[in-house]
Design a protein around this motif. Sequence first.
Motif, short mmCIF file in Angstrom:
data_model
loop_
_atom_site.label_atom_id
_atom_site.label_comp_id
_atom_site.label_asym_id
_atom_site.label_seq_id
_atom_site.Cartn_x
_atom_site.Cartn_y
_atom_site.Cartn_z
N PHE B 73 36.92 36.41 40.88
CA PHE B 73 36.93 37.79 40.38
C PHE B 73 35.99 38.66 41.20
O PHE B 73 36.34 39.77 41.61
CB PHE B 73 36.51 37.81 38.90
N ASN B 74 34.76 38.12 41.46
CA ASN B 74 33.80 38.87 42.28
C ASN B 74 34.37 39.18 43.66
O ASN B 74 34.20 40.27 44.20
CB ASN B 74 32.51 38.07 42.48
N TRP B 77 37.00 41.84 43.35
CA TRP B 77 36.34 43.12 43.03
C TRP B 77 35.73 43.71 44.29
O TRP B 77 35.94 44.89 44.61
CB TRP B 77 35.26 42.86 41.99
N LEU B 78 34.97 42.89 45.00
CA LEU B 78 34.29 43.37 46.21
C LEU B 78 35.32 43.73 47.28
O LEU B 78 35.13 44.68 48.05
CB LEU B 78 33.31 42.33 46.74
N ALA B 81 36.75 47.08 46.21
CA ALA B 81 35.75 48.15 46.23
C ALA B 81 35.22 48.45 47.63
O ALA B 81 34.74 49.55 47.89
CB ALA B 81 34.59 47.79 45.30
N ASP B 167 25.18 44.52 36.85
CA ASP B 167 26.13 45.64 36.93
C ASP B 167 25.95 46.48 38.19
O ASP B 167 26.84 47.24 38.57
CB ASP B 167 25.98 46.54 35.69
N LYS B 170 27.07 44.34 42.46
CA LYS B 170 28.36 44.40 43.16
C LYS B 170 28.54 45.72 43.92
O LYS B 170 28.91 45.70 45.09
CB LYS B 170 29.50 44.17 42.16
N SER B 238 37.74 39.89 53.28
CA SER B 238 37.26 40.00 51.89
C SER B 238 37.27 38.65 51.20
O SER B 238 36.33 38.31 50.48
CB SER B 238 38.14 40.97 51.10
N THR B 261 30.45 35.37 45.68
CA THR B 261 31.85 35.36 46.10
C THR B 261 32.32 33.91 46.19
O THR B 261 31.51 32.98 46.13
CB THR B 261 32.00 36.02 47.47
#
Lengths: 422, 307
Positions: B73-74, B77-78, B81, B167, B170, B238, B261
């Motif tokens: 998930f991290n 997300w990264l 983003a 929070d 990330k 990524s 990650t």
Amino acid sequence: MDAKRRAGLGLALAAGLGLWTRSNGGTPPRRLTVAAYPKLDAIVKAALPAWKARHPGVEVEVISREMNDHHTAMITALSTGSHLPDLMALEVGYVGRFSQGRGLLDLRQSPLDGEKLRSRFVPYTWEQAHNHRGELVALPSDIGPGTLLYRHDILQKAGLTEADLTRSWASFLQAGQQIRARTGAYLLAHARDMKDILIRTGVQPGEGLYFSRDNRVLVRSPRFVRAFEMARAVRRAGLDARVYNWSSDWTEGFRRGTIATQMIGAWLAGFLGSWLAPQTRGLWRAAQLPEGAYAAYGGSFYALPAKADPANRILAWDLMQHLTLNRKLLLDAFQAHDIFPALVDTFDDPFFDEPLPFLGGQPARRVWRDAARKITAVAVHRQDGFADEVINTELDKVLLRDKDIGAALADAERLLKLRANR
Amino acid sequence: MKRVLITPASAPYWLLSPFLILFAVFGLFPLLFSLVLAFSRWEPTSGLGAMEWVGIGNFVFALQDEWFWKSLFNTLWLGVASALPQHLVAIPLACALNGMLQRSRNLLVGVYFMPYITSTVAIAILFSSLFSTDYGLINAAIGALRELPLLSAILPASAIDWLNDPDRLKPAIATVVFWRFVGFNAVLYLAALQTIPRDLYEAATMDGASRWQQFRYITLPGLRAMMLFGITLSIIGSLQLFEEPFILTNGRGGNDQAGMTSAVYLYRLAFDFNDFGAASAMSWLLFALLAMATVATHRAFGEGRKL
């Protein structure tokens, strides 16, 4: 070393060398390799002249790497069986992982008979040198008896005494509130420090911190509940600076006097004096941990790789004993590098009674020595590193997001159960 | 002897052999070893002989492991983003650079490319210092902006704990990754822009096309091949993101593993937690995911499709 031990060692050495020369055409080994990390590498080098005087013609190569790199390199060497040193240093946090397999030599076997050295080392660290099969996989070199370092000047300013800090955990927190109110300083760097010491308090025989010897997960035991509750109390009362150990804010907190106490190994006093906060010289003191708690923070060992050149084994064993049993060498290391010896024979040296200028002239080594004698052994488990992180994560959720402690520990238990037998 | 060994027919193989040998040792062997490990339980300190076949046990464990999913998930997300803004900013940036004079363009291209060629370790250390809670430049800047009347209501009242607050961690990592690669992507798009014939723009101008229409119907289709290349690189990068989160979190993944990650987790699982089998299984799962994402990207940019 008394005459009996010296004679025994000589016989073992002669027997080993004799065996070796018969199987290798009469040429004795001339080169040993020692792998170590900073500070221990310096101690090994300092020990070599005296050792080489007894073994003329033997060359010793000291391979030094940073702590993590050293252990990664040792895992690689053990896994492939190549580039193995004859003697390797191990930090206590890695002993559990390294001793689970068969890569380290059992020092109990003949002609080493390492078990006979038991009485010469601090009891708890001797236990740490054994694996779950009961094999002796290393000899301890140094230890980190845990004590409470506190700022004497801040305590005075707050109108408190050492006893107010150490009487009980409740009085420790009360003192913290007074310190915060009267001086503005925080009691602790982080609430996690409180948890770290309390989960080490009350460990039952045969238990590790997080797992029992039969791989049961222990994180829902009363000591974890209490540790989490106390850490939460620290945070709710605003008594911690919320900075993590070894961060720049942590060192800055020591320099600026915004952190009043730190529960940690004896070595921190030396680090503070030499590079972390030398300008605070004379302002610190050491005391036993509150409520008669005792805990260990760090330590080093030497081990023999099982697959290292057997021809060098007896020599390596001899060097290992030189590094761990030589009173003068260990006291010199204590003096030069603030590395507290694991050898009990050193404990009667007058060096322990000397006043420490950084600690305002307090003979603090006595405090550390008393702690070293009282710390109880905690069994190590290969998943301790992972468990440590799981518990810290759950504590953060309690502290930052007000997660229920029971739920946090249950979640930790669920994760660790999945790992316990891996 | 020499003539027998090196013939015109064998010469290419001789010339290729250094690469082939290096690839076999450092590429193929680790790959195959990792495949064997993925199906094995191994206590590395016991030596290679201690490997024990466990079938798909490691894959089952990986799929049950909450931290694996958390790290995935991290990573995603990264990836979103940091990679998405890279391209959204790099394309207009490249267009702006393309319209500049050669001399100033070259200078700016050099400046934008600099973060890409700078050591990641140096960048991460620099940003660690910038993100420091009490002594960092970023919090100092926010503090200064807070003094302005309109911004005081929007900006946080206290210093932000960028690297310890789960929070905030990330976004901090995503900022560093974005900063590092946006210039690289701008250079890629600039190269592609320079291959679009000027005649097309001149003809469009004569036909009365607006700047937006020119961008929509000439520039974007002209960039399609480079966009596919750039986005594929971003997806691969990524899913393999390691250095920035590793250094910014002191190799631990941060509080609540917010910056951990998949690549960081695999490393930790193997080298910190000694579970090489599970780490290998997860790396193969990640490889499968990467392959699927790459195929999906190629399909999205496939022939005959219009942007």
